[in-house]
Design an enzyme around this catalytic site. Structure first.
Site, mmCIF file in Angstrom:
data_model
loop_
_atom_site.group_PDB
_atom_site.id
_atom_site.type_symbol
_atom_site.label_atom_id
_atom_site.label_comp_id
_atom_site.label_asym_id
_atom_site.label_seq_id
_atom_site.Cartn_x
_atom_site.Cartn_y
_atom_site.Cartn_z
ATOM 1 N N ASP A 154 0.728 -1.231 -0.194
ATOM 2 C CA ASP A 154 -0.163 -0.094 0.026
ATOM 3 C C ASP A 154 1.015 1.167 -0.025
ATOM 4 O O ASP A 154 2.078 1.356 0.666
ATOM 5 C CB ASP A 154 -0.864 -0.175 1.342
ATOM 6 N N GLU A 181 -6.395 3.246 -6.381
ATOM 7 C CA GLU A 181 -7.794 3.558 -5.330
ATOM 8 C C GLU A 181 -8.069 4.926 -5.836
ATOM 9 O O GLU A 181 -7.345 5.857 -5.720
ATOM 10 C CB GLU A 181 -7.346 3.619 -4.067
#
Ligand code: GLC
Length: 585
Positions: free
Chosen positions: A101, A266
């Site tokens: 991430d 995202e």
């Protein structure tokens, strides 16, 4: 099949680990890397292809690690860099890839870059963030003096006044998360170096946090008033002017011609039009988009804190639009749950005793679509929302800030909590229930948040031992994707779009056709599948309260074109057509 179609991530299922709540080996009550290392059998048995690990960087944890103070290390809370290397190696040894991430839109306000930037107007890093003078005619630091009308995701203005230099800095999320200025090439280049650092440690991909927020118009114009400027459609920092350029540059600079590393964007509030550009392989931006259009369907007129029931028709229409919008070029991610969403089974509001069958039916409808499915930890157990009994159960910066803000303006505390219960992020962030030991075996200490009592009944050990469990249904769905190319590549055609509770569609790849029919409601209903085209089809995977009866009803229904479904029944039927595309009976 083209080279691009061979990319591993198209046939993959990604498992999301939320580090704080997965498994705690140290006993401090917070999940850690050694805890994850001790639970890899669970992931391997489930059959997932990749793990996406939430942020474990050094961080003050204002937003549970989405406030990064050092991009190149691990917070002692979670372990060491060496533990992370070991995790990557251990996953690779089991044939599972690792996705890091990365939070590139903002840093922590404790990151050395920001500390330098804040230290003075002449600091070389001043321009690494967005600093602006107060609006003329307004006293600095007073309401209305903010440089524009943008609202922060986590309450209040998106600008924070810094008295020492008399200017405001931009913080689209919270004051602890100042936005980086991607207009400055030195910032972009420093971030490229961050990605190179992790690539050299063997990561197989990046999940790039709110990456469609990184390009802002340097004029920083006002957004639409009211909600529009707070995470609403049309907010000026979404899909900004140079976003496609920045993403193409990032791939070029960091990956060159490598195609084996997946880039997952995202992208809250992005549109199908932008998403198809982002994921068109010829543009070289990202490989797949995590969009949010289906996540707002149960937000009422007042937003997520004003929830309304989820309408299955709206869900079908939204997901179908994304399926067809990215059918020719581009790629979807498939998800209903994450650390930012409530447990999705609760959104469909099944009766208590139907939770497991509901979880299976919903998973069938999602996993059989075209795209890369994401499984958020605990979803494979069919977990439902953890309760929010008192304000002490609010740990998340978003929900805490909202609660305090509302109570401060005199709203009734219980009414505020009631509005937050269905959709607050706290509902899905509680520790994993592994077995029947105290705290579900998550920790031998005191967990940072309680393990919900009904989660203990759904624990992983019991479910792995039960072939009829939600866990094994997920395992079968994942296996079907791995063994049946029509699940990965088949063209999706939505059926029964107006049906209020049946989610039905077909997938077709060459001579293989699949029919998926899932009743996403607790009451019996019928699904008219249009004649006898599926007569004699092979029943691939069924779930429901009474699977033997469902099998009989489906066989009969395929003959006469109408399937009788009990509440939460789901079926997958496969057919082999002849070369002309007609059913070969
Ligand atoms: C993303 C993360 C979320 C975080 C936000 C700010 O949406 O998933 O958890 O709060 O970005 O970084």
């Amino acid at each position: 099949m083209s080279e691009v179609d061979d990319d591993w991530w198209r046939a993959a299922v990604v498992y999301q680990v939320y580090p704080r709540s997965f498994a705690d080996a140290s006993g401090d009550g917070i999940g850690d890397l050694r805890g994850i290392l001790s639970r890899l059998d669970h992931l391997q048995e489930l059959g997932v292809d990749a793990v996406w690990l939430g942020p474990v960087y050094p961080s003050p944890q204002a937003d549970n690690g989405y406030d990064v103070a050092d991009y190149l290390d691990v917070d002692p809370l979670f372990g060491t860099l060496r533990d992370l290397d070991e995790l990557i190696e251990a996953l690779h040894a089991r044939g599972v890839r690792f996705i890091m991430d990365v939070v590139l839109n903002h840093t922590s306000d404790q990151h050395p870059w920001f500390l330098a930037s804040r230290s003075g107007k002449d600091d070389p890093k001043r321009d690494w963030y967005w600093w602006r003078a107060p609006r003329p005619g307004h006293a600095p630091g007073t309401p209305g003096a903010e440089p524009n009308n943008w609202q922060a995701a986590f309450s209040g203005s998106a600008w924070r006044f810094d008295a020492s230099t008399g200017e405001y800095y931009l913080q689209v999320f919270s004051a602890a998360q100042p936005d980086l200025n991607w207009e400055n090439p030195a910032v972009r280049s420093a971030l490229h170096d961050v990605l190179r650092f992790w690539l050299a440690r063997g990561v197989d991909g990046f999940r790039m946090d709110v990456i469609n927020f990184v390009s802002k118009d340097p004029a920083l114009p006002d957004g639409p008033s009211g909600r529009g400027s707070r995470f609403g459609d049309g907010a000026p920092y979404i899909d900004g002017p140079r976003i496609h350029e920045f993403l193409a540059e990032l791939r070029r600079e960091v990956l060159g011609n490598r195609r084996d590393v997946v880039l997952i964007g995202e992208m809250p509030l992005t549109t199908i039009e932008h998403a198809s550009r982002y994921t068109d392989p010829t543009n070289g931006e990202v490989d797949m988009v995590v969009h949010f259009k289906h996540m707002g369907l149960d937000h009422g007129p007042g937003g997520k804190w004003d929830p309304r029931p989820l309408d299955v028709r709206a869900l079908k229409a939204t997901l179908a639009a994304w399926q067809s919008g990215l059918a020719e070029r581009g790629w979807n991610s498939l998800y209903l749950s994450s650390h930012d969403q409530p447990r999705h089974v609760s959104r469909f509001a099944p009766a208590q005793q139907d939770r497991a069958v509901a979880a299976k039916a919903i998973a069938t409808a999602l996993h059989l679509q075209r795209g890369t499915p994401f499984v958020y930890q605990g979803e494979e157990l069919g977990l439902t929302n953890a309760p929010i009994d008192t304000p002490d159960d609010l740990h998340d910066i978003e929900s805490r800030n909202h609660y305090l803000e509302e109570v401060a303006v005199g709203r009734d505390a219980e009414a505020v909590l009631a509005g937050m219960r269905p959709l607050a992020r706290d509902t899905s962030r509680t520790p994993m229930p592994w077995d029947e030991r105290p705290h579900g075996g998550f920790t031998h200490g005191v967990p940072w948040a309680p393990v919900a009592s009904d989660h203990l009944d759904a624990n992983a050990a019991d479910q792995r031992a039960d072939p009829d469990s939600v866990f094994h249904h997920y395992r079968r769905l994942i296996d079907l994707r791995h063994t049946e190319p029509a699940v990965v590549h088949g063209v999706l055609t939505l059926l029964l779009d107006a049906h209020p509770q049946v989610y039905a569609f077909t997938r077709q790849l060459g001579t293989t056709a699949l029919l998926v029919v899932a009743n996403l409601g607790g009451s019996p209903t019928t699904a008219d599948i249009g004649g006898d085209a599926w007569r004699g089809g092979e029943l691939r995977l069924l779930s429901g309260r009474d699977v033997a009866s469902l099998r009989e009803r489906t066989r009969q229904g395929l003959r006469d074109g109408t399937v009788e479904l009990d509440g939460w029944d789901a079926v997958i039927v496969q057919r082999h057509d002849d070369a002309s595309g007609r059913p070969a009976v």
